[in-house]
Design an enzyme around this catalytic site. Structure first.
Site, PDB file in Angstrom:
ATOM      1  N   GLY A  19       0.775  -1.114  -0.097  1.00 43.75           N
ATOM      2  CA  GLY A  19       0.089  -0.050  -0.044  1.00 43.75           C
ATOM      3  C   GLY A  19       0.928   1.382  -0.163  1.00 43.75           C
ATOM      4  O   GLY A  19       1.750   1.407   0.861  1.00 43.75           O
ATOM      5  N   GLY A  21      -0.469   4.546   0.223  1.00 42.75           N
ATOM      6  CA  GLY A  21      -1.392   5.519   0.940  1.00 42.75           C
ATOM      7  C   GLY A  21      -0.257   6.262   1.893  1.00 42.75           C
ATOM      8  O   GLY A  21       1.077   6.285   2.042  1.00 42.75           O
ATOM      9  N   PHE A  22      -1.042   7.376   2.594  1.00 41.28           N
ATOM     10  CA  PHE A  22      -0.329   7.535   3.899  1.00 41.28           C
ATOM     11  C   PHE A  22       0.577   6.885   4.683  1.00 41.28           C
ATOM     12  O   PHE A  22       1.770   7.011   5.145  1.00 41.28           O
ATOM     13  CB  PHE A  22      -1.475   8.468   4.693  1.00 41.28           C
ATOM     14  N   GLU A 178     -18.320  17.901   2.646  1.00 37.08           N
ATOM     15  CA  GLU A 178     -17.247  18.518   1.624  1.00 37.08           C
ATOM     16  C   GLU A 178     -17.627  18.532   0.517  1.00 37.08           C
ATOM     17  O   GLU A 178     -17.615  19.634  -0.537  1.00 37.08           O
ATOM     18  CB  GLU A 178     -15.986  17.897   1.885  1.00 37.08           C
ATOM     19  N   ASP A 308      -6.397   2.693   7.044  1.00 36.02           N
ATOM     20  CA  ASP A 308      -7.812   2.630   7.071  1.00 36.02           C
ATOM     21  C   ASP A 308      -7.823   0.824   7.320  1.00 36.02           C
ATOM     22  O   ASP A 308      -9.178   0.574   7.785  1.00 36.02           O
ATOM     23  CB  ASP A 308      -8.429   2.824   5.893  1.00 36.02           C
TER      24      ASP A 308
END
Length: 431
Positions: A19, A21-22, A178, A308
């Site tokens: 992964g 991601g962050f 948002e 997540d």
């Protein structure tokens, strides 16, 4: 049991990070100077900045702001190799991951940062007709759909009466709010000029929330402020309503109401990457993997689920941490640090999340911030704080510069230059 790959030439221990991601990027960077081989694998060759996907979907920023090459971010680390591949099986006992489109990769340590997928909660038709907003592909698909809907309605006015311009947004959390605010600004700003023959009163934006209030994680003053700010921008807020069925042109609520809408944006829930269901480990809410204070699995201390995919309990408050980019980044960095400590023969340290506050934008000059001590900020000050925090989270300096240019241009001109429909194979122009 899978056959292990030939690793006889590998002298050092190997950390496999699934992964980009962050969480994955955070872990990779913390291992930069460690005497270990790092292998980062993601099904895409870029890092996605998920907190700003709604801005990409509504044309406020360009794709280059929210997507950055993984090899550019970490590939220059001498101990790191980046691959694009899709993981299909994880053998925790044998220390190996099998991929659909690459040879198996062994690991001494595994950082499991594969993120989540959208959870539709079994709502009839949602998986076929809803527009989630979790990936860059999702954002571009929604942007293309919105623009194409207006183009078709401009050419065939009967579509307006059928609800072609109406957008239903499900979920009264940050993603839903948002997105609702951004769509409202796109509609009542740029599209007012782009499609002058269409009456904006015929285009509805409806936010549907199952609970009694928006922003349930925020203080009451923020909840009421957010609803008022959305309604000022022309968003209809429906509270206590649950979506029962989604069709291509209609949304049916459990109350019996039927909303004519050709677009439904789904911001109502996530569940961990499905690969976790094959691990034989008890899962928590949202199919997430529970981790200990040092962010590893109790049964497999060399495996670190983060982001997540992880169920992380805050050591200070005892509360489960939310699925936010800031949590993922800090957890990934901490996992990398604990792996480095383990390689050096040291004990790991418990994870302590540094809460900088929870925040969300509603529109230009309007946002909300709730600090960890309960204090709240609303309006322009919160909007500026949101921008500052998210600029620091962007992966590279050039991404920050691009975002600042896009935001500044939009702030002065109210223009969204990214509101263009680009689709592979589209168009019939002559050469």
């Amino acid at each position: 049991m899978h056959e292990r790959p030939d690793d006889t030439n590998t002298a050092r221990q190997q950390v496999l990070i699934l992964g980009g991601g962050f969480a994955g990027i955070g872990a990779t960077r913390k291992l930069k100077d460690v005497d270990v081989d790092v292998v980062l694998v993601d099904s895409r060759d870029y890092h996605s900045f998920q907190p700003m996907l709604y801005q990409l979907a509504t044309g406020l920023v360009d794709t280059a702001v929210v997507a950055h090459s993984l090899r550019d971010l970490v590939g220059k680390q001498e101990n790191t190799t980046v691959h694009q591949a899709h993981a299909t099986a994880i053998d925790l006992e044998d220390g190996m991951v099998v991929f659909e489109d690459m040879d198996p990769v062994r690991f001494d340590y595994l950082v499991l940062a594969l993120g989540a997928v959208v959870e539709f909660f079994g709502v009839d038709g949602a998986d076929r007709h809803a527009f989630p907003l979790y990936t860059i592909e999702d954002a571009l698909r929604l942007r293309n759909h919105l623009i194409a809907s207006w183009e078709r309605a401009d050419a065939h006015r009967a579509l307006v009466e059928d609800g072609a311009l109406n957008v239903v947004i499900v979920g009264g959390g940050p993603t839903g709010i948002e997105t609702a605010g951004a769509v409202a600004e796109l509609y009542h700003g740029d599209f007012t000029d782009d499609f002058r023959g269409i009456d904006m009163a015929d285009a509805r934006i409806i936010l549907v929330e199952a609970g009694p209030e928006l922003f349930p994680m925020f203080e009451s003053d923020i909840r009421s402020y957010a609803q008022h700010a959305l309604e000022e921008r022309g968003v209809e807020v429906m509270l206590g309503e649950i979506v029962e069925k989604v069709e291509a042109t209609r949304v049916t609520l459990k109350s019996g109401k039927v909303l004519p809408a050709h677009t439904l944006v789904w911001g109502a829930g996530l569940r961990a990457n499905p690969i976790v269901e094959s691990l034989g480990i008890e899962l928590q809410k949202g199919k997430r993997l529970a981790v200990g204070p040092e962010l590893n699995l109790e049964e497999h201390p060399n495996v670190f689920p983060v982001g997540d995919i992880a169920w992380i309990t805050d050591t200070k408050t005892g509360q489960v941490l939310p699925q936010l980019g800031s949590v993922a980044l800090q957890a990934g960095e901490h996992a990398g640090e604990n792996i480095a400590r383990a390689i050096d023969g040291k004990d790991g340290k418990p994870f302590a999340y540094h809460d900088k506050g929870t925040m969300a934008t509603i529109g230009r000059g309007s946002a909300v911030v709730q600090l960890h001590d309960g204090k709240t900020i609303k309006g322009k000050a919160a909007w500026l704080a949101w921008g500052a925090v998210h600029l620091t989270l962007l992966s590279a300096g050039e991404d920050r510069a691009k975002a600042m240019i896009d935001w500044t241009w939009a702030g002065f001109t109210h223009d969204r230059p990214g509101r263009i429909h680009i689709e592979a194979g589209a168009g019939r122009d002559s050469p």
